[in-house]
Structure formats: C-alpha cells, structure tokens
Design an enzyme around this catalytic site. Structure first.
Site, short mmCIF file in Angstrom:
data_model
loop_
_atom_site.label_atom_id
_atom_site.label_comp_id
_atom_site.label_asym_id
_atom_site.label_seq_id
_atom_site.Cartn_x
_atom_site.Cartn_y
_atom_site.Cartn_z
N ASP A 100 18.85 -37.96 37.55
CA ASP A 100 17.59 -38.71 37.52
C ASP A 100 16.81 -38.92 38.87
O ASP A 100 17.52 -38.42 39.69
CB ASP A 100 18.15 -40.23 37.22
CG ASP A 100 17.27 -41.17 37.14
OD1 ASP A 100 15.95 -41.24 36.40
OD2 ASP A 100 17.44 -42.23 37.76
N ASP A 155 14.07 -41.75 40.12
CA ASP A 155 14.07 -42.98 40.84
C ASP A 155 15.39 -43.72 40.99
O ASP A 155 16.23 -43.87 39.56
CB ASP A 155 13.05 -43.85 40.11
CG ASP A 155 11.79 -43.31 40.32
OD1 ASP A 155 10.72 -44.24 40.86
OD2 ASP A 155 11.31 -42.32 39.81
N ASP A 168 21.51 -43.42 37.44
CA ASP A 168 21.94 -44.48 38.01
C ASP A 168 21.83 -45.79 36.88
O ASP A 168 22.01 -47.21 37.26
CB ASP A 168 20.95 -45.03 38.99
CG ASP A 168 19.44 -45.36 38.73
OD1 ASP A 168 19.11 -44.33 37.82
OD2 ASP A 168 19.08 -46.42 38.85
#
Length: 230
Positions: free
Chosen positions: A16, A18, A180
């Site tokens: 991922d 951001d 995240d």
C-alpha cells in the site's frame, strides 16, 4: 511476541502507499482545507484527515463534507465542485510534505536485495500516484503500480491485488501484501495473499492488531527480515 526471521517464502511483494510507505497526511490536510475554504466551510484538524484517509479521494471528500466516516458508505458521488476543488489543491501540494515512514527506504532496499519484484496497490488516483512516487524517490523500486482508478473496483475488493499478481506472473498465494488498514487486509485476504500490516498508518481510527493477518510488523524493514524469495 516477535517472530524470528525469515518465516515466509514469497515470489513478489505488494505494498500500500499512503499510511504504509508514505506519511501523506500533511499534503492531504492542506488540500482538504483549501477545498473547504473554497466552499466557505471551516477548516478541519489534521486528526480528522488521519481518520478519513483510506478509500480514495472521492470518499475522502464525502467524509470531509459530512464530517463523519460513514459518508463513504453512500454510493452517490461527492459534489463535482468539491471534488474538483480538492483535486486542484492536491495537485499543487502532492508530495511536498510527504515523507517515508521509518524503515521504509531500508526495507525497500532489503526487499530488492532479495530479488523480489515489488508493486504498489493504492486507492489513490493514478495522476497523483505517479507524481508522488517520483517525488518521494520510490518509483525506482516499483515494477508494477496499480492506482485506484486503473480498474473497475479498488480495495477492499481483491481485483487490483489479483491483477497485480497477474502482472508479476505469479499466483496470489505466492505474494505478500503489506498494508496499514482493514481495506488492505480484506483485499489481500480475499485475493489469497499473505498479509502483513503495519500499526502506524491510517485505518479509520481502528487498530489493525485486532485483524487476523499473518503478521503485524513494526516497519517495512521488519517485514523484509521475515521473508525470503521462493
């Protein structure tokens, strides 16, 4: 309890963007408040942005306008003027304040040293993703980039993850996804990948340590120490 490394053998790694590789909240906060000022609305705190990030810019705009996370569940698009304003402001600041989280650069270098192909799967639009990767110095590490508007369905749907695995020429079961958020977890799990999660990113106020992923890792460098190439 910290596990000894390596624990998993994989043929490629997807990440991922951001909240996993880059802390982009300052750029997104600036764009959000620029949009709100254009609309004659009060500014929001940076903590709100941290909670709202994760499902792409249109959903971020909807959350900003409604002042609640649940706004992203509304299938209706955000107002066109608000979305255009946000994109204009974000294009001006994208990558200016973004910075890698601790352990990211060392982790990417370690993964490349293992000869593992790397890819990005993000819900950020392609026009912003390519610029951000270049400005942050991450583009040179990536063999595949799947932006949020490339395919019909973004994360948490597994489509972009499966598509990226196809580009690598490997099965999802041979791939590790590092993210995240619950959206990364759902996308990776549904695709059939191994999933590592970092606890420091943007997850809509939830703690990823409650998710049944394969491992919680302190950093990308930590993740790299736990895997080897098949």
């Amino acid at each position: 309890m910290k596990l000894s490394a390596p624990q998993w053998s994989v043929r490629a790694v997807l990440l991922d963007l951001d909240g996993t590789l880059l802390d982009t909240v300052l750029d997104l906060h600036a764009a959000a408040n620029g949009m709100l000022a254009d609309l004659g609305r009060p500014a929001v705190a940076i903590e709100d942005i941290r909670a709202y990030v994760g499902r792409g810019i249109p959903n971020l705009v909807k959350r900003l306008l409604a002042g609640k996370l649940e706004a992203a569940d509304d299938p209706a698009p955000p107002p066109a003027d608000a979305l255009a304003s946000f994109k204009q402001h974000y294009a001006e600041v994208n990558g200016r304040a973004a910075k890698p989280f601790p352990g990211v650069m060392a982790g990417l270098q370690a993964l490349k040293a293992k000869a593992l192909p790397l890819g990005i799967v993000t819900n950020k639009a392609g026009a912003f993703t390519s610029v951000l990767l270049e400005r942050a110095g991450l583009a040179r590490y990536m063999d595949v980039v799947v932006a949020g508007d490339l395919l019909p369905k973004p994360k948490p749907d597994p489509m972009p993850v499966i598509w990226a695995c196809g580009r690598f020429g490997v099965t999802p079961a041979e791939v590790l996804l590092i993210g995240d958020s619950v959206h990364d977890f759902k996308a990776g799990q549904s695709a059939g990948c191994k999933v590592f999660l970092v606890p420091y990113g943007y997850n809509e106020g939830q703690d990823v340590r409650g998710l049944a992923c394969d491992a919680i890792v302190a950093s990308i460098e930590d993740a790299a120490s736990r895997i080897t190439k098949t």
